[in-house]
Enzyme design. Structure first.
Site, PDB file in Angstrom:
ATOM      1  N   ILE A 124       0.027 -14.556  -0.343  1.00 51.12           N
ATOM      2  CA  ILE A 124       1.001 -15.249   0.493  1.00 51.12           C
ATOM      3  C   ILE A 124       0.386 -15.677   1.821  1.00 51.12           C
ATOM      4  CG2 ILE A 124       3.244 -15.087   1.635  1.00 51.12           C
ATOM      5  CD1 ILE A 124       3.388 -15.021  -1.412  1.00 51.12           C
ATOM      6  N   ILE A 125      -0.326 -14.766   2.472  1.00 53.42           N
ATOM      7  CA  ILE A 125      -0.933 -15.060   3.775  1.00 53.42           C
ATOM      8  C   ILE A 125      -2.443 -14.899   3.693  1.00 53.42           C
ATOM      9  CG2 ILE A 125       1.148 -14.300   4.997  1.00 53.42           C
ATOM     10  CD1 ILE A 125      -0.528 -11.766   5.812  1.00 53.42           C
ATOM     11  N   GLU A 129      -6.180  -9.123   1.816  1.00 55.34           N
ATOM     12  CA  GLU A 129      -6.479  -9.418   0.410  1.00 55.34           C
ATOM     13  C   GLU A 129      -7.383 -10.645   0.295  1.00 55.34           C
ATOM     14  OE1 GLU A 129      -5.888  -7.784  -2.428  1.00 55.34           O
ATOM     15  OE2 GLU A 129      -5.103  -6.143  -1.213  1.00 55.34           O
ATOM     16  N   HIS A 182       5.627  -8.247   2.702  1.00 55.06           N
ATOM     17  CA  HIS A 182       4.902  -6.975   2.622  1.00 55.06           C
ATOM     18  C   HIS A 182       4.447  -6.538   3.999  1.00 55.06           C
ATOM     19  CE1 HIS A 182       1.576  -4.162   1.922  1.00 55.06           C
ATOM     20  NE2 HIS A 182       2.157  -3.899   0.762  1.00 55.06           N
ATOM     21  N   GLU A 213       5.600  -3.384   6.111  1.00 49.15           N
ATOM     22  CA  GLU A 213       4.494  -2.691   6.779  1.00 49.15           C
ATOM     23  C   GLU A 213       3.856  -3.520   7.883  1.00 49.15           C
ATOM     24  OE1 GLU A 213       1.635  -1.556   3.850  1.00 49.15           O
ATOM     25  OE2 GLU A 213       3.077  -0.524   2.583  1.00 49.15           O
ATOM     26  N   VAL A 242       5.628 -11.462  -6.378  1.00 55.32           N
ATOM     27  CA  VAL A 242       6.340 -10.806  -7.471  1.00 55.32           C
ATOM     28  C   VAL A 242       7.416  -9.882  -6.901  1.00 55.32           C
ATOM     29  CG1 VAL A 242       4.326 -10.875  -8.987  1.00 55.32           C
ATOM     30  CG2 VAL A 242       4.766  -8.838  -7.615  1.00 55.32           C
ATOM     31  N   HIS A 246       8.060  -2.885  -4.187  1.00 54.37           N
ATOM     32  CA  HIS A 246       8.685  -3.051  -2.861  1.00 54.37           C
ATOM     33  C   HIS A 246      10.064  -3.678  -2.987  1.00 54.37           C
ATOM     34  CE1 HIS A 246       5.540  -1.612  -0.303  1.00 54.37           C
ATOM     35  NE2 HIS A 246       4.645  -2.453  -0.776  1.00 54.37           N
TER      36      HIS A 246
END
Length: 310
Positions: A124-125, A129, A182, A213, A242, A246
């Site tokens: 996403i960002i 990752e 997230h 987080e 997805v 969470h």
């Protein structure tokens, strides 16, 4: 060079030049069509990289769906897949499902004679990752003639605008929507704050962004909600590719209960971003862009600046 000509012709006919010109800032990329650089004997693949999920239901609607769409959009590229979450990969392995990590997938592509690889993640960002993925790629880059990496969902302001337009369609009358991402412990969490800021700038005062987080926090989003005195209904929407752990635990249980204790009627929307065709299309556009554009080497660019004449 007949093979190269056929590949290029198919590429132009099937993909066209339909990607938005504003997908990425021109300063960071130069136009260079990878298909036109292929030589006889070269092989090119598309490697889709996902964080992954152990939930079969959301995987089918998100990861499998975008994989299928990428295969259909880019038939001239041989398709491969990799996961980045070692925890998820370990849990899937116990169920007899083996997923390769990016280094393993690239090593396999090398063994199969591939010379060029286009990599697109569903991150996403541009956070940890993506940082990890870039390090994996740098480790394997010397084995190939070229590896190109597409950008995550949110990269340029235009990406944010497209995402906001998509999210706005999820709004409901007399309902406040909290987008739950997230989050991250690094400065990259500012990208969630940018999304929140742009939502307000675009006039979506019935939206707020919170994270599990990072910053903005869920409490920050609740503060925005409570400022809307007449709102009694809340929609919780996962801002994640997805709708996995969470979404099903933090959002649908913990956050829902916390808001209900404050007197709100809460509806969790258990839908990952990857389920939305408009979101999938942004990733597809990023693949199409990176096929025809090469990212500028910033070190080389600075050396050129240093050697240039005023």
């Amino acid at each position: 060079m007949k093979v190269k000509s056929i590949l290029v012709s198919c590429y132009i006919a099937l993909c066209g030049l339909s990607f938005p010109a504003y997908v990425h800032a021109e300063e960071n990329f130069v136009h260079e069509d990878v298909m036109q650089n292929l030589q006889e004997g070269d092989k090119i693949a598309l490697l889709m990289v996902h964080f992954g999920t152990t939930h079969d239901d959301t995987r089918a609607l998100t990861i499998d769906a975008i994989n299928q769409k990428a295969r259909a959009e880019f038939p001239q590229l041989d398709f491969r897949e990799a996961y980045t979450s070692r925890i998820i990969m370990r849990r899937l392995a116990k169920r007899g499902v083996r997923k390769l990590n990016p280094v393993e997938a690239l090593a396999q592509l090398k063994a199969e004679g591939y010379t060029h690889v286009i990599i697109q993640s569903t991150n996403i960002i541009d956070g940890i990752e993506m940082e990890s993925l870039r390090k994996d790629i740098d480790q394997m880059r010397p084995l190939f003639k070229e590896i190109r990496l597409g950008m995550p969902l949110l990269y340029t302001p235009d990406d944010y605008k497209q995402v906001i337009d998509c999210l706005a369609e999820k709004s409901r009358e007399k309902t406040f929507t909290i987008l739950v991402g997230h989050g991250t412990y690094t400065p990259a969490t500012a990208q969630y704050a940018m999304l929140d800021y742009m939502l307000q700038a675009e006039g979506h005062s019935d939206f707020a962004v919170g994270t599990v987080e990072g910053y903005p926090t869920f409490d920050n989003a609740v503060d925005r909600l409570q400022a809307q005195k007449k709102i009694t209904q809340v929609q919780l929407v996962p801002f994640m590719f997805v709708a996995g752990d969470h979404a099903k635990n933090d959002i649908a249980v913990d956050m829902k209960e916390a808001l209900e204790e404050k007197g709100y009627k809460v509806t969790p929307l258990m839908e990952g971003l990857g389920e939305q065709p408009a979101i999938q299309q942004i990733y597809i556009d990023h693949i199409r862009f990176i096929l025809q554009h090469k990212q500028v080497d910033i070190v080389k660019k600075k050396k050129d600046y240093a050697n240039a004449k005023d």
